[in-house]
Design a protein around this motif. Structure first.
Motif, PDB file in Angstrom:
ATOM      1  N   ILE A 137       1.575  11.887  -5.214  1.00 18.49           N
ATOM      2  CA  ILE A 137       0.945  10.651  -5.690  1.00 18.49           C
ATOM      3  C   ILE A 137       1.815  10.083  -6.813  1.00 18.49           C
ATOM      4  O   ILE A 137       1.973  10.716  -7.866  1.00 18.49           O
ATOM      5  N   PRO A 138       2.415   8.893  -6.619  1.00 23.96           N
ATOM      6  CA  PRO A 138       3.386   8.390  -7.606  1.00 23.96           C
ATOM      7  C   PRO A 138       2.813   8.202  -9.004  1.00 23.96           C
ATOM      8  O   PRO A 138       3.499   8.498  -9.993  1.00 23.96           O
TER       9      PRO A 138
ATOM     10  N   ARG B 128       4.455  13.469  -0.039  1.00 24.29           N
ATOM     11  CA  ARG B 128       3.019  13.586  -0.300  1.00 24.29           C
ATOM     12  C   ARG B 128       2.739  13.828  -1.786  1.00 24.29           C
ATOM     13  O   ARG B 128       1.881  14.640  -2.155  1.00 24.29           O
TER      14      ARG B 128
ATOM     15  N   THR C 162       0.825  -1.208   0.000  1.00 28.36           N
ATOM     16  CA  THR C 162       0.000   0.000   0.000  1.00 28.36           C
ATOM     17  C   THR C 162       0.857   1.255   0.000  1.00 28.36           C
ATOM     18  O   THR C 162       0.580   2.230  -0.704  1.00 28.36           O
ATOM     19  N   PHE C 163       1.911   1.237   0.786  1.00 27.20           N
ATOM     20  CA  PHE C 163       2.772   2.403   0.896  1.00 27.20           C
ATOM     21  C   PHE C 163       3.751   2.504  -0.270  1.00 27.20           C
ATOM     22  O   PHE C 163       4.052   3.590  -0.750  1.00 27.20           O
ATOM     23  N   VAL C 164       4.278   1.339  -0.678  1.00 26.30           N
ATOM     24  CA  VAL C 164       5.255   1.304  -1.769  1.00 26.30           C
ATOM     25  C   VAL C 164       4.547   0.780  -3.019  1.00 26.30           C
ATOM     26  O   VAL C 164       4.101  -0.378  -3.037  1.00 26.30           O
ATOM     27  N   PRO C 165       4.423   1.617  -4.082  1.00 26.51           N
ATOM     28  CA  PRO C 165       3.729   1.178  -5.301  1.00 26.51           C
ATOM     29  C   PRO C 165       4.604   0.216  -6.125  1.00 26.51           C
ATOM     30  O   PRO C 165       5.229   0.604  -7.124  1.00 26.51           O
TER      31      PRO C 165
ATOM     32  N   LEU D  31      10.221   6.113  -5.339  1.00 25.68           N
ATOM     33  CA  LEU D  31       8.766   6.047  -5.138  1.00 25.68           C
ATOM     34  C   LEU D  31       8.405   6.224  -3.670  1.00 25.68           C
ATOM     35  O   LEU D  31       7.414   6.872  -3.339  1.00 25.68           O
ATOM     36  N   ILE D  32       9.237   5.620  -2.790  1.00 23.13           N
ATOM     37  CA  ILE D  32       8.992   5.801  -1.356  1.00 23.13           C
ATOM     38  C   ILE D  32       9.168   7.275  -0.967  1.00 23.13           C
ATOM     39  O   ILE D  32       8.407   7.835  -0.178  1.00 23.13           O
TER      40      ILE D  32
ATOM     41  N   ARG E 230       6.108   9.225  -1.706  1.00 16.32           N
ATOM     42  CA  ARG E 230       5.091   9.061  -0.668  1.00 16.32           C
ATOM     43  C   ARG E 230       5.380   9.972   0.510  1.00 16.32           C
ATOM     44  O   ARG E 230       4.473  10.599   1.068  1.00 16.32           O
TER      45      ARG E 230
END
Length: 330
Positions: free
Chosen positions: A56-57, A54, A25-28, A47-48, A51
């Motif tokens: 959206i990746p 803030r 969920t946190f890491v796409p 990507l992290i 997040r």
């Protein structure tokens, strides 16, 4: 009964599953895999970091993949900085792709500046390729002979990307064209010349360079419809005649009021004089009596005065009778 080792294994599996769900969920991860499959090299830690910032990746990675496939050279830092500034990353990338396909020179910095300025940069690029037609409402102008001419025009414009930031919009184009139509019609001696050659309006207006300082380039101005309006000259003359009539009536009323005032003043003076005459006549018998007593006049003088007065009264009576007979004859 379930032994303690089995419980620990189940607990570890549950904790691992929860951790995996939270991690996914946190890491796409799927987005990272999609980027790698598309040939876009990006670190999972990037990507992290999105997040944590803030961001959206998928708002960054999907446009980046699209730009990479279209051969557009943009970096993830450029897209992320534009996103953090409040811009629309996907629209900017689409505009860059459209400009690249149409061989229009457009850099990412200019495209981002246009987007942050509040203009639809994709629509501007599309308008550069496919010009837009702006239709004006009926614009009325009055020729020198006083006849009103109403004209509706269609303005074909193309977006000028170099002037999108700080350039005026469609409202300015419509206002300037309307002003040009009014001045062109007003400079004609007869309205028939405008009706015979309406293209004269578009040619005259087009020569004035009305697109200066705007975000557009005017390609053509075409008169779509032209019609005759009111006879403004006749209306103005009628209004002027009515105004002159009202002024004349007011002056005549003023003169009449002055005449009435003068007449009333004269009547007042006549009455005042009559009052003085009556007052003087009232003193005549007293003066004559005093003159008789003092011996200034004799009895014969007094009788002569009475005869004169009687003769005067007789002449007045005869004159009145003659006037009445003349009026009856008429």
């Amino acid at each position: 009964m379930i032994d303690q080792s089995t419980i620990l294994i189940l607990l570890a599996v549950a904790i691992g599953f929860i951790f995996l769900v939270v991690l996914l969920t946190f890491v796409p991860v799927m987005l990272w895999i999609s980027a790698l499959a598309a040939g876009v090299k990006i670190s999972i830690f990037t990507l992290i970091g999105m997040r944590l910032r803030r961001v959206i990746p998928n708002r960054i990675i999907n446009p980046l993949i699209k730009a990479h496939k279209a051969g557009i050279d943009v970096t993830i830092n450029q897209l992320e900085s534009h996103y953090l500034a409040g811009g629309n990353v996907d629209r900017v990338v689409n505009a860059l792709i459209a400009a690249h396909r149409a061989n229009i020179e457009l850099t990412f910095e200019r495209c981002a500046a246009i987007d942050l300025a509040g203009r639809d940069v994709l629509e501007a690029v599309q308008m550069s390729v496919n010009p837009k037609v702006i239709e004006t409402p009926f614009i009325a102008g009055v020729a020198m002979d006083g006849i009103e001419i109403k004209a509706k025009s269609r303005i074909t414009v193309r977006a000028n990307i170099d002037r999108l930031v700080g350039g005026a919009g469609e409202e300015t184009i419509i206002a300037r064209v309307g002003e040009g139509i009014v001045s062109t019609i007003g400079s004609q001696a007869e309205h028939k010349k405008v009706l015979e050659n309406p293209d004269m309006i578009s040619q005259t207006v087009l020569k004035k360079g009305l697109d200066a300082g705007t975000a557009f380039e005017i390609l053509s101005i075409d008169i779509a419809d032209i019609d005759i309006g009111k006879n403004i000259g006749a209306v103005l003359q009628t209004d002027q005649a009515e105004a002159d009539k009202n002024i004349a009536q007011a002056k005549a009323e003023e003169r009449r009021a002055m005449a009435v005032a003068q007449e009333q003043e004269m009547r007042a003076r006549v009455q005042e004089m009559r009052a003085k005459v009556v007052e003087a006549e009232a003193e005549v018998p007293l003066a004559m009596a005093e003159a008789l007593r003092s011996g200034n006049i004799g009895v014969m003088d007094y009788m002569n005065i009475k005869n004169i007065m009687a003769d005067t009264d007789m002449r007045d009576s005869i004159g009145k009778i003659n006037e009445e007979s003349e009026e009856e004859d008429k």
